[in-house]
Scaffold this active site. Structure first.
Site, PDB file in Angstrom:
ATOM      1  N   LYS A  47       0.832  -1.202   0.000  1.00 23.76           N
ATOM      2  CA  LYS A  47       0.000   0.000   0.000  1.00 23.76           C
ATOM      3  C   LYS A  47       0.874   1.262   0.000  1.00 23.76           C
ATOM      4  O   LYS A  47       0.538   2.261  -0.644  1.00 23.76           O
ATOM      5  CB  LYS A  47      -0.922   0.015   1.218  1.00 23.76           C
ATOM      6  CG  LYS A  47      -1.851   1.227   1.289  1.00 23.76           C
ATOM      7  CD  LYS A  47      -2.755   1.348   0.065  1.00 23.76           C
ATOM      8  CE  LYS A  47      -3.605   2.618   0.085  1.00 23.76           C
ATOM      9  NZ  LYS A  47      -4.657   2.598   1.115  1.00 23.76           N
ATOM     10  N   LYS A  73      -0.007  11.357   5.504  1.00 23.70           N
ATOM     11  CA  LYS A  73       0.302  10.296   6.460  1.00 23.70           C
ATOM     12  C   LYS A  73       0.844   9.064   5.746  1.00 23.70           C
ATOM     13  O   LYS A  73       1.835   8.456   6.163  1.00 23.70           O
ATOM     14  CB  LYS A  73      -0.955   9.970   7.266  1.00 23.70           C
ATOM     15  CG  LYS A  73      -0.805   8.859   8.293  1.00 23.70           C
ATOM     16  CD  LYS A  73      -1.289   7.516   7.767  1.00 23.70           C
ATOM     17  CE  LYS A  73      -2.774   7.533   7.460  1.00 23.70           C
ATOM     18  NZ  LYS A  73      -3.266   6.203   7.020  1.00 23.70           N
TER      19      LYS A  73
END
Length: 295
Positions: A170, A238
């Protein structure tokens, strides 16, 4: 199957809807009660706490903003593990650090609870359509069980390695998406500063090697100045920080990711962290001494 779902955000809510529609017995929890009520209207059971979800479910799916949120929901005072039975399975579809995923898996394993890190890609549109790509990390049997649940929300389900591997894939995904958005933003800015027909230009670009899902989905939003969040700048920042930390541990250079992270940080510093990540074009426009905000 008795499935718990915690986190009914932009992507979590449609994912939970697909699980209900697939025939699972779904109990949901979210800090915002109105979203729970929406799922109850679709046939889900509203949970009063994470512990209530754990009591009712054999499999619990979490879809939350960051590592501390996942840890609190699982291990907090009214956490899932206070009621979840041994032999159960936790599937975390959040995007968190690989290290956090490994730590969570170890804590759950000590309670005889299996864990799969299963972050997703495809954005709000993919969640609504049930066509997400899911990158799963974990032991083979746990991944098989997770796949039986996640097939309701995904078009692509792939076992990519042990626990933590899903989060590493990811991270790579978020690097690629951010880089593509930045280049689309640069291209759109160039086209808007010239005499070409921008819509025609994007049509031909979408028919050649430059075509991408990012170009297709994000260029129209940039042109329309539609930055309503499908995936917020703050969350992508983030994710990029996770990618940079992973690169540091792997001792590799990722200069482009570093530059793009700084462009995203500039957006956040300007108060744009709540916008869709297609707003990255605003950072590029500011560097060029122009802004389309007034147009």
């Amino acid at each position: 199957m008795n499935v718990g779902f915690i986190g009914l955000g932009v992507m979590g809510k449609p994912m939970a809807v697909h699980l209900v529609d697939a025939g699972h017995q779904v109990v949901v929890f979210n800090r915002s009660r109105p979203k729970v009520a929406e799922l109850e209207a679709r046939g889900a059971v509203g949970g009063t706490s994470p512990a209530h979800v754990g009591e009712k479910a054999d499999v619990v799916v979490t879809m939350l903003p960051d590592s501390p949120d996942v840890e609190e929901v699982l291990f907090g005072a009214e956490g899932v593990v206070s009621t979840l039975r041994p032999g159960s399975l936790v599937i975390d579809c959040s995007t968190i650090s690989p290290d956090a995923a490994v730590t969570i898996a170890a804590r759950l394993a000590a309670m005889d609870i299996a864990f799969v890190d299963a972050p997703v890609s495809g954005g709000e549109a993919g969640a609504i359509a049930g066509t997400l790509a899911v990158m799963m990390g974990g032991e083979e049997e746990a991944v098989r069980r997770a796949g039986e649940v996640l097939t309701a929300v995904a078009a692509t389900l792939v076992h990519v390695g042990p626990v933590g591997a899903g989060q590493l894939v990811k991270a790579a995904n978020q690097m690629l998406v951010a880089g593509n958005i930045a280049l689309v933003g640069e291209a759109v800015t160039l086209l808007q500063r010239t005499d070409v027909d921008v819509d025609a230009a994007l049509t031909v670009l979408g028919g050649g090697l430059a075509a991408s899902k990012v170009l297709e989905a994000k260029a129209p939003k940039m042109l329309a100045r539609d930055f309503a969040p499908g995936f917020r700048v703050d969350l992508h920042y983030k994710d990029l920080k996770i990618a940079l930390a992973a690169a540091e541990r792997a001792q590799i250079a990722v200069p482009l990711t570093g530059v793009i992270t700084q462009l995203v940080q500039a957006l956040r510093s300007a108060g744009d962290g709540g916008l869709d990540h297609s707003a990255l074009i605003k950072s590029l426009e500011r560097l060029s001494g122009t802004s389309s905000d007034s147009r």
